[in-house]
Design a protein around this motif. Structure first.
Motif, short mmCIF file in Angstrom:
data_model
loop_
_atom_site.label_atom_id
_atom_site.label_comp_id
_atom_site.label_asym_id
_atom_site.label_seq_id
_atom_site.Cartn_x
_atom_site.Cartn_y
_atom_site.Cartn_z
N THR A 1 0.83 -1.21 0.00
CA THR A 1 0.00 0.00 0.00
C THR A 1 0.86 1.26 0.00
O THR A 1 0.62 2.21 -0.76
CB THR A 1 -0.93 0.01 1.23
OG1 THR A 1 -1.77 -1.15 1.19
CG2 THR A 1 -1.79 1.26 1.24
N ASN A 2 1.88 1.27 0.84
CA ASN A 2 2.79 2.43 0.91
C ASN A 2 3.54 2.61 -0.41
O ASN A 2 3.76 3.74 -0.86
CB ASN A 2 3.77 2.25 2.05
CG ASN A 2 3.10 2.32 3.41
OD1 ASN A 2 2.04 2.93 3.55
ND2 ASN A 2 3.70 1.69 4.41
N LYS B 1 1.10 4.09 -3.00
CA LYS B 1 0.83 5.51 -2.74
C LYS B 1 1.99 6.39 -3.24
O LYS B 1 1.78 7.42 -3.87
CB LYS B 1 0.62 5.73 -1.25
CG LYS B 1 -0.72 5.24 -0.74
CD LYS B 1 -0.85 5.53 0.75
CE LYS B 1 -2.22 5.07 1.28
NZ LYS B 1 -2.36 5.32 2.73
N LYS B 2 3.20 5.95 -2.93
CA LYS B 2 4.39 6.70 -3.34
C LYS B 2 4.52 6.72 -4.86
O LYS B 2 4.83 7.76 -5.47
CB LYS B 2 5.63 6.08 -2.71
CG LYS B 2 6.91 6.85 -2.96
CD LYS B 2 8.08 6.20 -2.24
CE LYS B 2 9.37 6.96 -2.51
NZ LYS B 2 10.53 6.33 -1.82
N TRP C 1 2.04 6.33 -7.05
CA TRP C 1 0.94 7.11 -7.63
C TRP C 1 1.20 8.61 -7.52
O TRP C 1 0.88 9.38 -8.43
CB TRP C 1 -0.36 6.74 -6.92
CG TRP C 1 -1.58 7.36 -7.51
CD1 TRP C 1 -2.20 8.51 -7.12
CD2 TRP C 1 -2.34 6.87 -8.62
NE1 TRP C 1 -3.30 8.78 -7.90
CE2 TRP C 1 -3.40 7.78 -8.84
CE3 TRP C 1 -2.23 5.77 -9.46
CZ2 TRP C 1 -4.35 7.61 -9.84
CZ3 TRP C 1 -3.17 5.59 -10.45
CH2 TRP C 1 -4.21 6.51 -10.65
#
Length: 205
Positions: free
Chosen positions: A162-163, A166-167, A169
């Protein structure tokens, strides 16, 4: 004044008597685990040239037979330490031969020594060269891997993924985001098709 034409060996006698192949072969037979470099005093088992038993010209003779040729293989005890549990189990069950067992273990040891950036670069290059069939096999292996993960490991992997997403994106351009959305739509269609096939298969059974 020295005489420049002085000859210390006027008769031309060879001061070094060449040893026959039989004599050299007997020396080699006494050390069956030695390589050519060992006999020259430059190898792992005999690293001191002062203890050299043969010369370069002697070890290069065609008729000689050495007990150890090429690179010396590691003992199996060391290979077990470098291997994964899965690789060890496959070897014990005779699903793979010893050469494959050694190759897999050494590949893992080389990969363990790589940095994260080197691993990513190598994985990306290998992924680009996969065929459609190989890509599907890889997806299947990934699914099996995730299904076999324990609760804590799976949760840790989800948080990390997930992290990472996010980074990734946040650093994308609008064009890259649109490509990503299209890829996600294709993935969802493929996933839905797989579920449909699975339901049909279960219905037949």
């Amino acid at each position: 004044m020295e005489n420049d034409n002085f000859n210390r060996n006027p008769k031309g006698n060879n001061q070094w008597v060449l040893r026959s192949d039989d004599v050299i072969q007997k020396i080699i037979d006494k050390y069956p685990t030695w390589t050519k470099t060992d006999f020259m005093g430059r190898g792992y088992l005999n690293p001191d040239e002062k203890n050299a038993l043969l010369t370069r010209t002697e070890v290069d003779r065609e008729n000689l037979v050495f007990g150890q040729m090429g690179k010396r293989r590691r003992p199996l005890k060391e290979i077990y330490k470098l291997s994964t549990k899965e690789n060890i189990l496959r070897f014990k069950n005779k699903e793979i031969d010893e050469d494959t067992f050694r190759k897999n273990a050494l590949s893992k040891s080389y990969r363990d020594q790589m940095s994260k950036s080197e691993k990513k670069k190598k994985d990306k290059l290998r992924y680009q060269n996969l065929t459609k069939e190989q890509l599907e096999e890889k997806r299947e292996r990934n699914r099996n891997y995730l299904e076999n993960l324990s609760g804590k490991k799976l949760e840790k992997l989800k948080i990390s993924e997930t992290n990472r997403q996010k980074k990734r994106w946040a650093n994308m351009s609008e064009a890259q985001k649109e490509i990503k959305r299209e890829g996600d739509r294709i993935y969802q269609k493929r996933k839905a098709e797989m579920k449909r096939k699975e339901r049909l298969k279960n219905a037949k059974n």
